[in-house]
Enzyme design. Sequence first.
Site, PDB file in Angstrom:
ATOM      1  N   GLU A 185      24.373  84.164  10.818  1.00 46.75           N
ATOM      2  CA  GLU A 185      25.710  84.722  10.514  1.00 46.75           C
ATOM      3  C   GLU A 185      26.155  84.496   9.064  1.00 46.75           C
ATOM      4  O   GLU A 185      27.256  84.019   8.787  1.00 46.75           O
ATOM      5  CB  GLU A 185      26.742  84.124  11.491  1.00 46.75           C
ATOM      6  CG  GLU A 185      26.420  84.409  12.943  1.00 46.75           C
ATOM      7  CD  GLU A 185      27.349  83.678  13.912  1.00 46.75           C
ATOM      8  OE1 GLU A 185      28.363  83.114  13.465  1.00 46.75           O
ATOM      9  OE2 GLU A 185      27.034  83.668  15.125  1.00 46.75           O
ATOM     10  N   GLU A 301      20.748  86.930  21.636  1.00 48.07           N
ATOM     11  CA  GLU A 301      21.840  86.270  22.385  1.00 48.07           C
ATOM     12  C   GLU A 301      22.539  87.257  23.327  1.00 48.07           C
ATOM     13  O   GLU A 301      23.734  87.253  23.499  1.00 48.07           O
ATOM     14  CB  GLU A 301      22.853  85.650  21.416  1.00 48.07           C
ATOM     15  CG  GLU A 301      22.240  84.683  20.432  1.00 48.07           C
ATOM     16  CD  GLU A 301      23.251  84.036  19.518  1.00 48.07           C
ATOM     17  OE1 GLU A 301      24.459  84.061  19.836  1.00 48.07           O
ATOM     18  OE2 GLU A 301      22.843  83.476  18.472  1.00 48.07           O
TER      19      GLU A 301
HETATM   20  O1  G3I Z   1      30.467  69.922  26.833  1.00 45.02           O
HETATM   21  C1  G3I Z   1      31.197  69.270  25.788  1.00 45.02           C
HETATM   22  C2  G3I Z   1      32.303  68.417  26.371  1.00 45.02           C
HETATM   23  O2  G3I Z   1      31.727  67.365  27.137  1.00 45.02           O
HETATM   24  C3  G3I Z   1      33.134  67.852  25.226  1.00 45.02           C
HETATM   25  O3  G3I Z   1      34.220  67.146  25.761  1.00 45.02           O
HETATM   26  C4  G3I Z   1      33.644  69.019  24.367  1.00 45.02           C
HETATM   27  C5  G3I Z   1      34.435  68.516  23.171  1.00 45.02           C
HETATM   28  O4  G3I Z   1      33.534  67.987  22.216  1.00 45.02           O
HETATM   29  O5  G3I Z   1      32.543  69.754  23.834  1.00 45.02           O
HETATM   30  C6  G3I Z   1      31.800  70.346  24.899  1.00 45.02           C
HETATM   31  O6  G3I Z   1      30.724  71.005  24.327  1.00 45.02           O
HETATM   32  C7  G3I Z   1      31.061  72.230  23.703  1.00 45.02           C
HETATM   33  C8  G3I Z   1      30.081  73.270  24.256  1.00 45.02           C
HETATM   34  O7  G3I Z   1      30.128  74.489  23.540  1.00 45.02           O
HETATM   35  C9  G3I Z   1      30.355  73.543  25.717  1.00 45.02           C
HETATM   36  O8  G3I Z   1      31.600  74.093  25.862  1.00 45.02           O
HETATM   37  C10 G3I Z   1      30.840  72.029  22.220  1.00 45.02           C
HETATM   38  O9  G3I Z   1      31.868  71.202  21.722  1.00 45.02           O
HETATM   39  C11 G3I Z   1      30.881  73.385  21.538  1.00 45.02           C
HETATM   40  O10 G3I Z   1      30.502  73.206  20.159  1.00 45.02           O
HETATM   41  C12 G3I Z   1      29.839  74.301  22.165  1.00 45.02           C
HETATM   42  O11 G3I Z   1      29.992  75.581  21.590  1.00 45.02           O
HETATM   43  C13 G3I Z   1      28.797  76.352  21.486  1.00 45.02           C
HETATM   44  C14 G3I Z   1      28.949  77.111  20.162  1.00 45.02           C
HETATM   45  O12 G3I Z   1      27.855  78.006  19.985  1.00 45.02           O
HETATM   46  C15 G3I Z   1      28.972  76.141  18.984  1.00 45.02           C
HETATM   47  O13 G3I Z   1      27.755  75.445  18.974  1.00 45.02           O
HETATM   48  C16 G3I Z   1      28.703  77.352  22.636  1.00 45.02           C
HETATM   49  O14 G3I Z   1      28.425  76.653  23.840  1.00 45.02           O
HETATM   50  C17 G3I Z   1      27.579  78.338  22.353  1.00 45.02           C
HETATM   51  O15 G3I Z   1      27.528  79.340  23.348  1.00 45.02           O
HETATM   52  C18 G3I Z   1      27.828  79.013  21.009  1.00 45.02           C
HETATM   53  O16 G3I Z   1      26.754  79.856  20.762  1.00 45.02           O
HETATM   54  C19 G3I Z   1      26.876  80.646  19.552  1.00 45.02           C
HETATM   55  C20 G3I Z   1      25.518  80.681  18.886  1.00 45.02           C
HETATM   56  O17 G3I Z   1      25.095  79.357  18.579  1.00 45.02           O
HETATM   57  C21 G3I Z   1      25.582  81.564  17.636  1.00 45.02           C
HETATM   58  N1  G3I Z   1      26.029  82.909  17.982  1.00 45.02           N
HETATM   59  C22 G3I Z   1      27.340  82.936  18.660  1.00 45.02           C
HETATM   60  C23 G3I Z   1      27.265  82.096  19.928  1.00 45.02           C
HETATM   61  C24 G3I Z   1      28.586  82.155  20.656  1.00 45.02           C
HETATM   62  O18 G3I Z   1      29.590  81.610  19.869  1.00 45.02           O
END
Ligand code: G3I
Length: 392
Positions: A185, A301
């Site tokens: 991105e 994705e």
């Molecule tokens: O599960 C933990 C929880 O235990 C904790 O309390 C909370 C606060 O820290 O975080 C939770 O984890 C979060 C996780 O998603 C599950 O919800 C992470 O903080 C959060 O960073 C994570 O976000 C992910 C995001 O990328 C950032 O890494 C998403 O799952 C994931 O689907 C998303 O994927 C992105 C691709 O990497 C790039 N393209 C877009 C795509 C969607 O945004």
Amino acid sequence: MKKNQLLTRRQALYLGLGTFVGIGALTAEELLNSFNQNQSFADTNRSFNIAGANPLKERAAKKGLIYGTSTTKFSLSLDTQHAAAIVKDCDMLVPGWEFKWTAGSANLRPDAENFDFSQADWMFDFATTHNMSTRGHTLVWHESLPKWFKETVNKQNAQQLLEKHIERVVGRYAGKIHSWDVVNEAISVSDGLPNKLRKTPWLNSLGPEYIDLAFRLTAAADPDALLVYNEKGLDYDDQIYDQRRAAVLKLLERLKSQGTPIHALGTQAHLSPGNNKFNPEKLRQFFRDVASLGLKIMITELDVSDKYLPRDIAIRDRIVAATYEDYLSVVLDEPAVIAVITWGLSDKYTWLNEFAPRQDGKPSRPLPLDTQMQRKLAWNAIARAFDNAPKR
Ligand code: G3I
């Protein structure tokens, strides 16, 4: 949605049915018919029949394609039914967090000096144990950067930080990773910079050449891996999408012309029907243009948000399935496409419930399997697309 249940004006607007709002609310049937006219979606008698019951990975492999999914240690280690479903259907695993600098319970980079590979190793070992290949996602992104990074990085230390990260992370799995999303991105039309580059800590500290540098460092650390530039929002017919596709194409042309070791474009394909116009010919042309640079293409994705679709699950599932089949039947015609990765396999773990929830609060249903790991029409749609795709 009951057959005679009416849509409010607001819902009709949401669904991109502005032309219908004038006549007040719509019944579900009228809504679906409107989709047929406006968006060539699932007509109500479209069949999603499939031949046989063999898994998606087999149907893909028959055509020289790889099918896989992203997921996380959290959902694999705690949910054996989910883990089994992934092993059954997928030939490739993309750790959703564990190869990022930090995200959720994964924290690869606790500080500027150290690495914690425990989560990444667990995911890599799970994939290897189950004869799945692994994609590394992602080395250079403006999100999921640890707090210390934003407080530390500057023009003087950014290159050293990047070199150390790539050498250690890519080097650890050298020769054993299918592909890396080296940069993710890097384009943002709205940031208004030259070449539509996104304002990121990487650009600020290293300049536009950070992209070439990241690819060169990754190629040096793992000469065997396929090196991918990954981007979102390349799917629809709208000025912003046109501009983004043009900017990505220009970036890829620039990288190729300067000899950057880039091998593929990753197009994320987070689809969202009911809120966008789909133009098959525009998409085909973009894929042809990317392939003409000598690049492969990975659908990295794929999922289909039902955020703007009616409440009625039967209608939602049909439109989601049709969106999968309509999109894949276009992109799989391009021989340069080598893999299809869905961003999750089961609705139980979709990111959309947290990041793009439905207005009515109902759980999203964007993926091939439902929360009980049962196949949905979306599964059939992907299976049909693989079965009907030309062989690579
Ligand atoms: O599960 C933990 C929880 O235990 C904790 O309390 C909370 C606060 O820290 O975080 C939770 O984890 C979060 C996780 O998603 C599950 O919800 C992470 O903080 C959060 O960073 C994570 O976000 C992910 C995001 O990328 C950032 O890494 C998403 O799952 C994931 O689907 C998303 O994927 C992105 C691709 O990497 C790039 N393209 C877009 C795509 C969607 O945004």
